[in-house]
Design a protein around this motif. Structure first.
Motif, PDB file in Angstrom:
ATOM      1  N   SER A  10       0.820  -1.222   0.000  1.00 49.11           N
ATOM      2  CA  SER A  10       0.000   0.000   0.000  1.00 49.11           C
ATOM      3  C   SER A  10       0.848   1.264   0.000  1.00 49.11           C
ATOM      4  O   SER A  10       0.327   2.341   0.231  1.00 49.11           O
ATOM      5  N   THR A  20      -8.508   3.331   7.149  1.00 53.75           N
ATOM      6  CA  THR A  20      -9.116   4.192   6.126  1.00 53.75           C
ATOM      7  C   THR A  20      -8.997   5.678   6.476  1.00 53.75           C
ATOM      8  O   THR A  20      -8.945   6.514   5.596  1.00 53.75           O
ATOM      9  N   MET A  26      -5.599   2.954   3.520  1.00 50.84           N
ATOM     10  CA  MET A  26      -6.462   2.107   2.686  1.00 50.84           C
ATOM     11  C   MET A  26      -7.655   2.884   2.158  1.00 50.84           C
ATOM     12  O   MET A  26      -8.194   3.752   2.849  1.00 50.84           O
ATOM     13  N   ASP A  27      -8.069   2.528   0.949  1.00 51.11           N
ATOM     14  CA  ASP A  27      -9.379   2.968   0.480  1.00 51.11           C
ATOM     15  C   ASP A  27     -10.193   1.703   0.230  1.00 51.11           C
ATOM     16  O   ASP A  27      -9.749   0.594   0.570  1.00 51.11           O
ATOM     17  N   SER A  28     -11.380   1.848  -0.367  1.00 49.27           N
ATOM     18  CA  SER A  28     -12.238   0.659  -0.482  1.00 49.27           C
ATOM     19  C   SER A  28     -11.620  -0.404  -1.396  1.00 49.27           C
ATOM     20  O   SER A  28     -11.768  -1.601  -1.148  1.00 49.27           O
ATOM     21  N   ILE A  29     -10.892   0.027  -2.430  1.00 48.48           N
ATOM     22  CA  ILE A  29     -10.258  -0.964  -3.316  1.00 48.48           C
ATOM     23  C   ILE A  29      -9.166  -1.708  -2.540  1.00 48.48           C
ATOM     24  O   ILE A  29      -9.036  -2.928  -2.623  1.00 48.48           O
ATOM     25  N   GLY A  30      -8.396  -0.946  -1.774  1.00 47.67           N
ATOM     26  CA  GLY A  30      -7.343  -1.547  -0.965  1.00 47.67           C
ATOM     27  C   GLY A  30      -7.908  -2.548   0.034  1.00 47.67           C
ATOM     28  O   GLY A  30      -7.326  -3.611   0.269  1.00 47.67           O
ATOM     29  N   LEU A  31      -9.060  -2.223   0.616  1.00 45.94           N
ATOM     30  CA  LEU A  31      -9.685  -3.138   1.574  1.00 45.94           C
ATOM     31  C   LEU A  31     -10.064  -4.455   0.909  1.00 45.94           C
ATOM     32  O   LEU A  31      -9.895  -5.532   1.476  1.00 45.94           O
ATOM     33  N   LEU A  32     -10.589  -4.354  -0.332  1.00 47.07           N
ATOM     34  CA  LEU A  32     -10.978  -5.573  -1.047  1.00 47.07           C
ATOM     35  C   LEU A  32      -9.753  -6.438  -1.350  1.00 47.07           C
ATOM     36  O   LEU A  32      -9.798  -7.666  -1.249  1.00 47.07           O
ATOM     37  N   GLU A  33      -8.654  -5.770  -1.709  1.00 50.00           N
ATOM     38  CA  GLU A  33      -7.422  -6.529  -1.969  1.00 50.00           C
ATOM     39  C   GLU A  33      -6.921  -7.194  -0.692  1.00 50.00           C
ATOM     40  O   GLU A  33      -6.503  -8.347  -0.712  1.00 50.00           O
ATOM     41  N   ASP A  82      -9.002 -10.212   0.066  1.00 47.34           N
ATOM     42  CA  ASP A  82      -8.602 -11.353  -0.783  1.00 47.34           C
ATOM     43  C   ASP A  82      -7.359 -12.030  -0.218  1.00 47.34           C
ATOM     44  O   ASP A  82      -7.279 -13.252  -0.158  1.00 47.34           O
ATOM     45  N   LEU A  84     -18.149  -7.880   7.707  1.00 49.32           N
ATOM     46  CA  LEU A  84     -17.396  -6.911   6.912  1.00 49.32           C
ATOM     47  C   LEU A  84     -17.768  -5.484   7.332  1.00 49.32           C
ATOM     48  O   LEU A  84     -18.478  -4.769   6.638  1.00 49.32           O
ATOM     49  N   THR A  85     -17.289  -5.090   8.497  1.00 47.99           N
ATOM     50  CA  THR A  85     -17.635  -3.782   9.059  1.00 47.99           C
ATOM     51  C   THR A  85     -16.361  -3.052   9.488  1.00 47.99           C
ATOM     52  O   THR A  85     -15.327  -3.692   9.692  1.00 47.99           O
ATOM     53  N   PHE A 121     -12.678  -4.586  10.417  1.00 44.53           N
ATOM     54  CA  PHE A 121     -11.780  -4.605   9.272  1.00 44.53           C
ATOM     55  C   PHE A 121     -11.015  -3.308   9.057  1.00 44.53           C
ATOM     56  O   PHE A 121     -10.387  -3.134   8.027  1.00 44.53           O
ATOM     57  N   ASP A 122     -11.090  -2.390  10.011  1.00 42.43           N
ATOM     58  CA  ASP A 122     -10.474  -1.081   9.765  1.00 42.43           C
ATOM     59  C   ASP A 122      -9.246  -0.838  10.648  1.00 42.43           C
ATOM     60  O   ASP A 122      -8.742   0.272  10.693  1.00 42.43           O
TER      61      ASP A 122
END
Lengths: 334, 81
Positions: free
Chosen positions: B16, B31, B36-43, B46, B61-62, B66-67
């Protein structure tokens, strides 16, 4: 220390945050890069087709498609409908106040050719100009990683598109949202969006807007809360098929021209549809010393879909001064 | 729990562009601290799902789970059991 360019991609040691291993001559991303194998790509495409068959045909549309009218999205829409003609597609073109006439014509043409419905998402130009001006004047509203993916202006614009496309998909009961992200732009080919995550990503973007000085009380840019409340736990899936297909810019342009897509008259090596892009790139370079396309181009080169020489040439091509001046005038920036 | 936390921290540093000298506390928001942004969170999700062979249920997923380093570590420990 003198500037060292990664032996494999286009990232170099002058870019903030990029270290080149002196022994291997590679950047960290190339050293740890594991591309999708042919089998993995094929598995993902099979999974996508299974999802189309399982969830298609239920809502007003199967796919809400982000169509800019540029080469990547035009190509993706055409290939998608060739391979999956049964999909009912709503193509949404966001008029950000800077899309070229040529891009609008191309988008409409691609919809005609593919039998897709066309919807132009418009907003008041003055509101958009003010928002992009504030994004240009802002610093650090987006996280560091996002600054490598796109400029602050493009991150703002892309986030608006994502928010409004998710909203449209929920309203239309469409199970899929599609973007034509290249292998360098896309984190994952299939992303299921759950209600909790949609709420959270809305809140993240709302705070980013606030950081650039925009209060979106009327939910012009953000997904409307009432729309989120109307959905069940399961949201639409975001799909990125272009990152699974072979990507060759020259061949894509050639195949598009053959079917009647008009090449752009923009003098911008990184955008075939947006007249704000050169200004956005210059603004980002001035603020952070990061070229917002470096990471994207590096990803395409790393995956073998573009030669390193071609990537370097693209990255170091001069930005268009007339486009920069035109955009600055509209935004009322210096 | 420390190995999991360090693993997440290593992932963030490697993927990141997070400053390697940054003093990230266990409960700091990823965040809201420019990581992190939302794309980073999805990565990141994964990565976690693959590395720890888990699936993250929708209701987990809250931001609470997750933050932050601590939230993610707790979530992994809970799901691996």
């Amino acid at each position: 220390m003198s500037r060292i360019v990664c032996k494999k991609c286009v990232l170099d040691s002058d870019m903030p945050g990029i270290d080149i291993n002196e022994e291997s001559g590679l950047c960290h991303f190339c050293e740890t890069y594991v591309p999708f194998s042919a089998q993995e790509k094929s598995d993902y495409l099979e999974k996508m087709e299974e999802l189309f068959r399982e969830y298609g045909g239920r809502g007003n549309y199967d796919v809400v498609f982000a169509l800019s009218g540029g080469k990547d999205s035009s190509y993706t829409l055409h290939k998608l409908k060739n391979e999956y003609p049964f999909l009912k597609v709503l193509a949404v073109q966001f008029d950000n106040g800077f899309i070229s006439d040529n891009a609008v014509e191309n988008a409409k043409k691609m919809c005609e050719l593919t039998g897709s419905d066309y919807f132009k998402l418009t907003m008041e130009n003055e509101v958009l100009y003010e928002t992009f001006r504030k994004a240009a004047e802002s610093r650090d509203a987006f996280p560091r990683l996002a600054k490598y993916r796109a400029s602050d202006i493009c991150n703002t614009c892309i986030s608006i598109i994502k928010q409004k496309l998710i909203e449209e998909a929920i309203v239309q009961d469409a199970p899929f949202i599609m973007f034509a992200f290249t292998p360098g732009q896309s984190p994952n080919p299939i992303i299921p969006l759950k209600a909790n995550f949609i709420r959270w990503s809305r809140s993240i973007f709302e705070k980013q807007l606030q950081k650039i000085g925009v209060e979106d009380k009327d939910e012009k840019f953000l997904i409307k809360n009432e729309v989120i409340e109307s959905m069940g736990k399961e949201g639409p899936r975001m799909l990125h098929p272009l990152c699974l297909w072979d990507y060759n810019e020259g061949q894509i342009l050639e195949s598009l021209v053959e079917i009647g897509w008009n090449p752009p008259d923009l003098n911008d090596s990184n955008s075939t549809n947006c007249t704000l892009n050169s200004f956005a790139c210059q603004n980002h370079l001035e603020k952070y010393g990061i070229h917002p396309y470096a990471f994207d181009i590096a990803g395409i080169v790393r995956s073998g879909d573009m030669s390193r020489e071609e990537g370097l040439e693209k990255l170091h091509q001069a930005l268009s001064q007339p486009l920069i001046e035109e955009a600055a005038k509209k935004l009322n920036c210096r | 729990m420390e190995p999991i936390k360090n693993d997440i921290l290593d992932y963030l540093k490697d993927n990141s562009f997070m400053d390697t000298n940054i003093g990230l506390e266990d409960n700091d928001s990823l965040t809201q601290n420019g990581i992190m942004d939302s794309i980073g969170l999805l990565e990141l999700m994964d990565y976690i799902c693959e590395k720890y062979a888990i699936e993250v249920p929708e209701d987990m997923l809250t931001p609470e789970n997750f933050d932050s380093l601590q939230g993610i570590t707790n979530l992994i420990v809970k799901l691996v059991k």
